[in-house]
Design a protein around this motif. Structure first.
Motif, PDB file in Angstrom:
ATOM      1  N   ALA A  73       0.833  -1.215   0.000  1.00  0.00           N
ATOM      2  CA  ALA A  73       0.000   0.000   0.000  1.00  0.00           C
ATOM      3  C   ALA A  73       0.861   1.257   0.000  1.00  0.00           C
ATOM      4  N   ILE A  74       1.839   1.295  -0.886  1.00  0.00           N
ATOM      5  CA  ILE A  74       2.730   2.451  -0.984  1.00  0.00           C
ATOM      6  C   ILE A  74       1.954   3.649  -1.529  1.00  0.00           C
ATOM      7  N   ASP A  75       2.097   4.771  -0.870  1.00  0.00           N
ATOM      8  CA  ASP A  75       1.454   6.011  -1.323  1.00  0.00           C
ATOM      9  C   ASP A  75       2.377   6.834  -2.219  1.00  0.00           C
ATOM     10  N   VAL A  76       3.671   6.883  -1.851  1.00  0.00           N
ATOM     11  CA  VAL A  76       4.640   7.712  -2.576  1.00  0.00           C
ATOM     12  C   VAL A  76       5.892   6.879  -2.844  1.00  0.00           C
ATOM     13  N   LEU A  77       6.315   6.856  -4.090  1.00  0.00           N
ATOM     14  CA  LEU A  77       7.540   6.169  -4.487  1.00  0.00           C
ATOM     15  C   LEU A  77       8.529   7.194  -5.016  1.00  0.00           C
ATOM     16  N   GLU A  92       0.518   3.111 -14.891  1.00  0.00           N
ATOM     17  CA  GLU A  92       0.203   1.922 -14.106  1.00  0.00           C
ATOM     18  C   GLU A  92       0.308   2.206 -12.610  1.00  0.00           C
ATOM     19  N   PHE A  93       1.251   3.035 -12.257  1.00  0.00           N
ATOM     20  CA  PHE A  93       1.391   3.406 -10.841  1.00  0.00           C
ATOM     21  C   PHE A  93       0.252   4.325 -10.422  1.00  0.00           C
ATOM     22  N   ASP A  94      -0.129   5.235 -11.307  1.00  0.00           N
ATOM     23  CA  ASP A  94      -1.279   6.095 -11.006  1.00  0.00           C
ATOM     24  C   ASP A  94      -2.517   5.245 -10.736  1.00  0.00           C
ATOM     25  N   ALA A  95      -2.713   4.224 -11.568  1.00  0.00           N
ATOM     26  CA  ALA A  95      -3.886   3.364 -11.425  1.00  0.00           C
ATOM     27  C   ALA A  95      -3.853   2.596 -10.103  1.00  0.00           C
ATOM     28  N   ALA A  96      -2.642   2.348  -9.598  1.00  0.00           N
ATOM     29  CA  ALA A  96      -2.497   1.643  -8.325  1.00  0.00           C
ATOM     30  C   ALA A  96      -2.527   2.596  -7.140  1.00  0.00           C
ATOM     31  N   GLY A  97      -2.736   3.885  -7.393  1.00  0.00           N
ATOM     32  CA  GLY A  97      -2.805   4.875  -6.318  1.00  0.00           C
ATOM     33  C   GLY A  97      -1.457   5.288  -5.779  1.00  0.00           C
ATOM     34  N   VAL A  98      -0.401   5.150  -6.591  1.00  0.00           N
ATOM     35  CA  VAL A  98       0.960   5.465  -6.157  1.00  0.00           C
ATOM     36  C   VAL A  98       1.433   6.739  -6.850  1.00  0.00           C
ATOM     37  N   MET A  99       1.877   7.708  -6.056  1.00  0.00           N
ATOM     38  CA  MET A  99       2.476   8.913  -6.606  1.00  0.00           C
ATOM     39  C   MET A  99       3.963   8.660  -6.813  1.00  0.00           C
ATOM     40  N   VAL A 100       4.409   8.752  -8.058  1.00  0.00           N
ATOM     41  CA  VAL A 100       5.820   8.535  -8.382  1.00  0.00           C
ATOM     42  C   VAL A 100       6.504   9.889  -8.522  1.00  0.00           C
ATOM     43  N   LEU A 101       7.505  10.126  -7.693  1.00  0.00           N
ATOM     44  CA  LEU A 101       8.234  11.394  -7.740  1.00  0.00           C
ATOM     45  C   LEU A 101       9.346  11.283  -8.762  1.00  0.00           C
TER      46      LEU A 101
END
Length: 377
Positions: A73-77, A92-101
């Motif tokens: 359940a990572i929020d920010v990567l 794909e990360f957006d769809a998983a609810g992950v904000m990629v910096l």
């Protein structure tokens, strides 16, 4: 609500990056994840939850990263290894609810190639020193000969791989015979051209892949490293220029040109969140050295300015607001080595995947392997 933040494989000084996130000015509860292939990485000891990474590359690695995000359940990567490939699949990360910096994948790919960076920067009107691209011994000899024709007799030439981290592969070319002073001095990156070409020809004869090299003047002036925070559209929100000269580091409050160049870079390539622009003086003006589309290893020093850039980036990604950014420049500092205690399994090299290290109440300031800021009066 606890925010789950993950730094995948990264360099040792991001130990302090994690501490800055934990000690954020909003007092937000965070759970910090770290992964690495090396069980002795101090970053693993700084995290609340740490795992060893599998030996994967390319899309296989990104698949693993995506599954790790879902599982935990990572929020920010904030990606280190595989940043370009991860950025290319940000949807794909957006769809998983992950904000990629991370910046756009195309910008990461371009700026990872030092020669391509210089060629592109030239079209923007940014100052760069002369350079050549060479692959193999014959091209290298020709490039060095050609570049010497543009330089003054006292100006030296250096080489480095088109893509690399830190000083990996950097060499200063010199045909001078070694003196006793050279022998007794600290190890240097100096080599003769014939030594380099002999190594390249030997590798070619063995069928090994020989990387392309960048050939350029050695700019011996103190380096200026500008740590930047910007929006996903490349709008510069904060720029902290620090000069490096010997042991001393100084946050510059009198070199607006450094910030101007960093702003042009972030805007032109739409660099997002945390990036770093490196400059040196060349014939009387600041010139571009290279651009890192990731936070610099020395970003932790930004704490001396009163700005927590790592947390500002997380705030920007999760809420669209970076918070108050009012850095106080001018401070000088040095860094010193210290310690990170390792658990027995890491110290003996017996840590195996999957391995979990949970620190529910990590100390606010553990010892670090690499560097600790010490301000100078």
């Amino acid at each position: 609500m606890t925010l789950n933040i993950w730094l995948n494989r990264t360099y040792a000084t991001n130990y302090w990056f994690l501490q800055m996130l934990r000690n954020n000015p909003d007092h937000r509860r965070v759970r910090l994840f770290a992964t690495h292939t090396d069980p002795t990485s101090p970053v693993l000891q700084a995290a609340d939850v740490s795992f060893l990474e599998p030996q994967l590359v390319g899309d296989d690695y990104v698949d693993w990263v995506l599954e790790f995000c879902r599982m935990h359940a990572i929020d920010v990567l904030l990606p280190g290894k595989g940043i370009e490939e991860i950025a290319a699949r940000h949807g794909e990360f957006d769809a998983a609810g992950v904000m990629v910096l991370a910046s756009p994948a195309a910008s990461i790919a371009l700026l990872d190639d030092k020669c391509a960076t210089y060629a592109s920067a030239t079209t923007l009107g940014l100052p760069v020193p002369p350079w050549r691209r060479a692959r193999g011994a014959d091209e290298l000899e020709a490039a060095v000969l050609s570049l010497r024709g543009e330089l003054e007799t006292h100006e030296k030439i250096c080489i480095k791989p088109l893509s690399g981290v830190g000083a990996e592969g950097f060499r200063l070319l010199s045909d001078d015979a070694m003196s006793l002073d050279d022998l007794l001095a600290p190890p240097a990156h100096r080599v003769r051209l014939d030594e380099v070409t002999a190594a390249l020809r030997a590798a070619d004869a063995e069928g090994r892949s020989v990387p392309a090299m960048m050939v350029m003047p050695y700019m011996s002036s103190p380096e200026i490293s500008v740590d930047c925070l910007s929006t996903t559209f490349g709008e510069l929100l904060a720029a902290l220029p620090r000069a490096k000269s010997g042991r001393r580091r100084t946050f510059l409050d009198d070199t607006p040109r450094a910030v101007d160049i960093a702003r042009q870079i972030t805007e032109a390539y739409q660099l997002a969140y945390l990036s770093n622009t490196q400059l040196r003086w060349w014939r009387g003006e600041l010139a571009l050295l290279e651009v890192n589309t990731r936070p610099s290893g020395g970003l932790f020093a930004a704490s001396l300015t009163g700005v927590n850039l790592p947390w500002a980036a997380v705030r920007l990604a999760t809420g669209g607001d970076a918070g108050l950014l009012d850095p106080v420049l001018g401070a000088s500092f040095v860094t010193v080595e210290t310690l990170v205690p390792l658990p027995p399994e890491a110290a003996t090299g017996t840590l195996h995947e999957p391995s979990l290290n949970v620190n529910p109440e990590p100390p606010a300031m553990l010892a670090a392997e690499r560097s600790l800021v010490r301000p100078l009066s």
